[in-house]
Design an enzyme around this catalytic site. Structure first.
Site, short mmCIF file in Angstrom:
data_model
loop_
_atom_site.label_atom_id
_atom_site.label_comp_id
_atom_site.label_asym_id
_atom_site.label_seq_id
_atom_site.Cartn_x
_atom_site.Cartn_y
_atom_site.Cartn_z
N GLU A 163 0.84 -1.21 0.00
CA GLU A 163 0.00 0.00 0.00
C GLU A 163 0.88 1.26 0.00
O GLU A 163 0.50 2.28 -0.58
CB GLU A 163 -0.91 -0.04 1.23
CG GLU A 163 -1.68 1.23 1.55
CD GLU A 163 -2.97 1.38 0.77
OE1 GLU A 163 -2.90 1.25 -0.47
OE2 GLU A 163 -4.01 1.64 1.37
N THR A 165 -3.70 9.36 -4.23
CA THR A 165 -3.68 9.50 -2.77
C THR A 165 -2.53 10.40 -2.34
O THR A 165 -2.68 11.25 -1.46
CB THR A 165 -3.55 8.11 -2.10
OG1 THR A 165 -4.70 7.35 -2.46
CG2 THR A 165 -3.48 8.20 -0.59
N1 HSE Z 1 -6.54 7.57 5.01
C1 HSE Z 1 -5.99 7.65 3.69
C2 HSE Z 1 -6.13 9.07 3.18
C3 HSE Z 1 -6.73 6.72 2.82
O1 HSE Z 1 -7.21 9.63 3.34
O2 HSE Z 1 -5.17 9.62 2.66
C4 HSE Z 1 -6.34 6.75 1.38
O3 HSE Z 1 -5.71 5.59 1.00
#
Ligand code: HSE
Length: 310
Positions: A129, A182
């Protein structure tokens, strides 16, 4: 020893408005499939990818990197080849990279006779990830591996709390067909927040967790607010405010950004309410030029599922 496994690796909604980086839940029928096969040759190879264009090089592929982390620890005398049938679009905000990263380690663990527990699988999957977000977080991975709602209490040591899932809770997702990385959605967030915002956020997160335990849907409604990420990230999502207004008017318990977007989620009590929310979302996007998909899903309490093993 079993030689081949086919699994379903589900999508997930992380953050859930007030739980940035620590809260997530698992979706039901939205997800990828993967086939993992034992090979005589040691190591991990990605032999097939369908659906989306992803790298075949093991060290660049999230499923490959997490699988490598597992075999580095286990040191098996065999190898594994992985086929990925990708249904969740990368950069969708519904846990596409987590489905890949968690799916491969889950499948290999099953073939090896389950030497690792769910916490350890999450740790291996975090390595995969991390390629997507350039940071380690587990709020998509843990719901995929554990199922239901989970709270990531800490990363080091990794501690994950399995929260209860209220029976009548449904999630409605709208996925505008644009990509938000992201890493970019993280880069636009402020490095610090005010004490006032912090107090609002932890009060909402605490009360949402209480609402999940007590199946208090009205408390959920008052808790599903995000003053930390949504004010910044919502600007990246076309029609965010209109969709939110439409779902809240149609009776949503809450509406927010799914993970880092562009998908948005709303929560509903009962299926008929969920269908009304889906209609409200579609009405906003039907008038725009952006393609979109919508889904209605119960919360998946099981997480990743074995489809066949032989
Ligand atoms: N918690 C993470 C974010 C999830 O909001 O950046 C995204 O993979």
């Amino acid at each position: 020893m079993k030689k081949e496994i086919r699994i379903f690796s589900p999508g997930t909604v992380s953050n859930v408005s007030c739980g940035f980086d620590v809260l997530g839940f698992c979706l039901d029928h939205i997800g990828d499939e993967m086939v993992v096969r034992i090979t005589e040759e040691k190591g991990i190879s990605i032999t097939k990818i369908e659906g989306y264009d992803l790298p075949f090089e093991t060290e660049k592929n999230m499923a490959g990197v997490s699988a490598m982390a597992l075999i580095k620890d286990f040191q098996p005398d065999i190898g594994f080849e992985i086929e990925i049938y990708k249904r969740i679009k990368p950069g969708s905000g519904i846990g596409s990279s987590a489905a890949s990263a968690a799916g491969s380690v889950f499948a290999i663990n099953e073939l090896l006779g389950r030497p690792y527990n769910k916490i350890q699988l999450t740790q291996f999957a975090m390595k995969g990830e991390a390629i997507a977000s350039q940071s380690e977080h587990a709020d998509n991975l843990a719901p995929a591996i554990f199922g239901g709602f989970v709270l990531v209490k800490s990363l080091d040591p990794l501690e994950i709390l399995d929260l209860p899932t209220p029976e009548e809770l449904y999630a409605v997702i709208i996925h505008p067909q644009i990509e938000i990385k992201t890493s970019e959605a993280r880069a636009i967030l402020p490095k610090a927040i005010s004490m006032k915002e912090a107090i609002t956020q932890w009060s909402n997160l605490g009360s949402l967790v209480h609402a999940l335990h007590t199946q208090d849907y009205e408390l959920m409604r008052r808790s599903l607010q995000d003053v930390v990420a949504e004010p910044y990230r919502s600007k990246l999502i076309p029609h965010f405010e209109e969709v939110k207004q439409a779902t809240i008017s149609a009776g949503a318990l809450g509406h927010g950004i799914s993970g880092s977007g562009p998908s948005m989620f709303a929560l509903a009590k009962g299926e008929s309410s969920a269908i009304a929310l889906e209609k409200a979302m579609r009405e906003v996007y039907q008038n725009s030029e952006i393609d979109f998909e919508t889904y209605v899903s119960k919360v998946n309490k099981e997480g990743i599922k074995v489809m066949t093993i032989s």
